[in-house]
Design a protein around this motif. Structure first.
Motif, mmCIF file in Angstrom:
data_model
loop_
_atom_site.group_PDB
_atom_site.id
_atom_site.type_symbol
_atom_site.label_atom_id
_atom_site.label_comp_id
_atom_site.label_asym_id
_atom_site.label_seq_id
_atom_site.Cartn_x
_atom_site.Cartn_y
_atom_site.Cartn_z
ATOM 1 N N PHE A 7 0.853 -1.198 0.000
ATOM 2 C CA PHE A 7 0.000 0.000 0.000
ATOM 3 C C PHE A 7 0.885 1.243 0.000
ATOM 4 O O PHE A 7 2.014 1.198 0.513
ATOM 5 C CB PHE A 7 -0.895 0.018 1.242
ATOM 6 C CG PHE A 7 -1.688 -1.242 1.458
ATOM 7 C CD1 PHE A 7 -2.714 -1.591 0.604
ATOM 8 C CD2 PHE A 7 -1.394 -2.093 2.523
ATOM 9 C CE1 PHE A 7 -3.447 -2.753 0.798
ATOM 10 C CE2 PHE A 7 -2.115 -3.249 2.735
ATOM 11 C CZ PHE A 7 -3.146 -3.585 1.871
ATOM 12 N N ARG A 57 -8.866 -8.496 8.545
ATOM 13 C CA ARG A 57 -9.611 -7.400 7.914
ATOM 14 C C ARG A 57 -9.350 -7.340 6.404
ATOM 15 O O ARG A 57 -8.390 -7.918 5.898
ATOM 16 C CB ARG A 57 -9.246 -6.069 8.573
ATOM 17 C CG ARG A 57 -9.737 -5.954 10.018
ATOM 18 C CD ARG A 57 -9.395 -4.610 10.616
ATOM 19 N NE ARG A 57 -9.867 -4.484 11.987
ATOM 20 C CZ ARG A 57 -11.072 -4.043 12.338
ATOM 21 N NH1 ARG A 57 -11.934 -3.681 11.393
ATOM 22 N NH2 ARG A 57 -11.415 -3.950 13.607
ATOM 23 N N SER A 58 -10.194 -6.639 5.718
ATOM 24 C CA SER A 58 -10.066 -6.493 4.267
ATOM 25 C C SER A 58 -8.828 -5.661 3.950
ATOM 26 O O SER A 58 -8.292 -4.936 4.801
ATOM 27 C CB SER A 58 -11.305 -5.809 3.693
ATOM 28 O OG SER A 58 -11.375 -4.466 4.146
ATOM 29 N N ALA A 59 -8.383 -5.751 2.706
ATOM 30 C CA ALA A 59 -7.226 -4.961 2.294
ATOM 31 C C ALA A 59 -7.489 -3.472 2.497
ATOM 32 O O ALA A 59 -6.587 -2.723 2.909
ATOM 33 C CB ALA A 59 -6.897 -5.258 0.833
ATOM 34 N N ARG A 60 -8.705 -3.032 2.240
ATOM 35 C CA ARG A 60 -9.026 -1.610 2.415
ATOM 36 C C ARG A 60 -8.910 -1.200 3.881
ATOM 37 O O ARG A 60 -8.364 -0.137 4.199
ATOM 38 C CB ARG A 60 -10.448 -1.328 1.905
ATOM 39 C CG ARG A 60 -10.856 0.144 2.034
ATOM 40 C CD ARG A 60 -12.317 0.340 1.683
ATOM 41 N NE ARG A 60 -13.183 -0.428 2.576
ATOM 42 C CZ ARG A 60 -13.482 -0.036 3.819
ATOM 43 N NH1 ARG A 60 -12.977 1.084 4.319
ATOM 44 N NH2 ARG A 60 -14.293 -0.770 4.561
ATOM 45 N N GLU A 61 -9.409 -2.058 4.784
ATOM 46 C CA GLU A 61 -9.330 -1.741 6.207
ATOM 47 C C GLU A 61 -7.890 -1.730 6.706
ATOM 48 O O GLU A 61 -7.509 -0.899 7.543
ATOM 49 C CB GLU A 61 -10.142 -2.758 7.007
ATOM 50 C CG GLU A 61 -11.642 -2.677 6.804
ATOM 51 C CD GLU A 61 -12.374 -3.802 7.520
ATOM 52 O OE1 GLU A 61 -13.172 -3.489 8.429
ATOM 53 O OE2 GLU A 61 -12.136 -4.983 7.171
ATOM 54 N N GLU A 94 -5.224 -1.134 4.849
ATOM 55 C CA GLU A 94 -4.532 0.007 4.244
ATOM 56 C C GLU A 94 -4.668 1.270 5.095
ATOM 57 O O GLU A 94 -3.747 2.094 5.141
ATOM 58 C CB GLU A 94 -5.077 0.266 2.833
ATOM 59 C CG GLU A 94 -4.360 1.373 2.100
ATOM 60 C CD GLU A 94 -4.863 1.561 0.679
ATOM 61 O OE1 GLU A 94 -4.243 2.348 -0.056
ATOM 62 O OE2 GLU A 94 -5.870 0.918 0.315
ATOM 63 N N GLU A 95 -5.780 1.403 5.797
ATOM 64 C CA GLU A 95 -5.994 2.583 6.635
ATOM 65 C C GLU A 95 -4.969 2.706 7.751
ATOM 66 O O GLU A 95 -4.741 3.792 8.281
ATOM 67 C CB GLU A 95 -7.400 2.540 7.252
ATOM 68 C CG GLU A 95 -8.534 2.617 6.250
ATOM 69 C CD GLU A 95 -9.900 2.405 6.894
ATOM 70 O OE1 GLU A 95 -10.917 2.852 6.306
ATOM 71 O OE2 GLU A 95 -9.954 1.819 7.996
ATOM 72 N N CYS A 135 -6.535 -11.814 3.475
ATOM 73 C CA CYS A 135 -7.509 -10.774 3.839
ATOM 74 C C CYS A 135 -8.934 -11.315 3.710
ATOM 75 O O CYS A 135 -9.285 -11.951 2.713
ATOM 76 C CB CYS A 135 -7.340 -9.548 2.948
ATOM 77 S SG CYS A 135 -5.853 -8.594 3.315
#
Length: 328
Positions: free
Chosen positions: A207, A230-234, A236-237, A258
């Motif tokens: 990321f 958690r998801s990749a989006r979560e 990445e945060e 993920c």
């Protein structure tokens, strides 16, 4: 001593007796640069199945790509418990030189310990235990505890190895390490990713990272609890500009997990770094059962059989209820 050369995945072997192994070791407790470690002594005389040959081990010391250690294999699910290395929680797989093994036929009757076996075990244990620490570098080292510097198969792997075969890694098929179906899938991915890397179009980070990444509350996870990764989006945060969270790198191999569920294997607080220094984590991390690096998504590390356990920050996980037991 002549080793069990030509070992392949699936071969049945017996770990030689302590006296035989002791006769192969130099004054540092190593054979051809590979240390025999205190944690391995208890396996003398036991039987296992070869899981892989050391054809392509990822270099996590100098990051030069894959390395090969000749006449060396990995056995079953055997891992180091750190009992001889101040409680290191790295959980690395052992490397076994062929000279320490004897090929056997499946179902063959077990051999009997030789005369003086207990004395030989004591002598073997004493030799390898004396060599678990190496001289500390001048001025200590970053992360070193009390100036101590440890020595194990991980820290010596680069010196004991040579560059592995180049693309398309046909040695993995010849050795039996990789099944043809998996080989085809990974090589297809490697063709694309390695081309991007050479063109400078493949980032070394999963990321881009944030200047002010999100920090989630501590979960205080314990062994046996269940989590959802958690998801990749979560995730990445929570990632900073250095590609991790509070000093722990998020690796490409972790992306495949993920969204999956897993059980906590162990809380991680201490481990030996590749340079031999002993690292004490300041905040929580965990290992997850059956969640290991597979070498299927790793540029420069394809097909590595080390199956390292990634360390997961609790920011990347979500506690969930245990799954319902299967029905009758």
């Amino acid at each position: 001593m002549t080793g069990a050369s030509g070992l392949r995945k699936g071969d049945a072997v017996e770990v030689r007796g302590a006296a035989e192994i002791l006769s192969t070791l130099d004054g540092t407790g190593a054979l051809e640069g590979v240390p025999f470690m205190p944690e391995m002594v208890r396996h003398c005389g036991e039987r296992f199945v070869v899981d892989a040959t050391a054809e392509r081990l990822c270099d996590t010391i100098h990051w030069t790509g894959s390395r090969r250690i000749p006449e060396t294999v990995l056995l079953g699910a055997l891992r180091c418990d750190g009992s001889g290395h101040d409680g290191c929680q790295g959980d690395c797989r052992f490397l076994w030189k062929a000279a320490w093994l004897r090929r056997i036929e499946p179902g063959a009757p077990p051999g009997s310990p030789g005369r003086g076996d207990e004395e030989a075990r004591a002598a073997l244990g004493a030799l390898v235990s004396r060599n678990v620490e190496a001289p500390a570098p001048a001025g200590g080292g970053e992360g070193a505890r009390d100036g101590r510097r440890f020595r194990c198969q991980l820290t010596e792997m680069f010196r004991a190895s040579a560059r592995a075969s180049r693309f398309p890694y046909l040695g993995e098929l010849r050795s039996g390490n990789v099944e043809p179906g998996r080989y085809a899938r990974v090589i297809g991915r490697a063709l694309v990713w390695e081309a991007k890397r050479k063109a400078g179009r493949l980032s070394r980070f999963c990321f881009p990272g944030r200047e002010e990444p999100l920090r989630r509350p501590a979960l205080e996870l314990q062994p046996g609890e269940w989590v959802r990764i958690r998801s990749a989006r979560e995730i990445e945060e929570t990632i900073d500009r250095k590609g991790g969270t509070r000093g722990l790198w998020f690796d490409t191999e972790m992306l495949q997990y993920c969204g999956r569920t897993a059980r906590v294997k162990e809380r991680v607080s201490r481990f030996i770094h590749d340079d031999g220094t002993f690292v004490q984590l300041r905040s929580a991390a965990v290992k997850l059962e059956e969640v290991t690096c597979k070498g299927d998504f790793s540029v420069g590390r394809w097909f590595c059989p080390r199956a390292l356990y990634p360390f997961w920050r609790e920011d990347w996980l979500e506690r969930i209820a245990p799954p319902a037991p299967p029905g009758p």
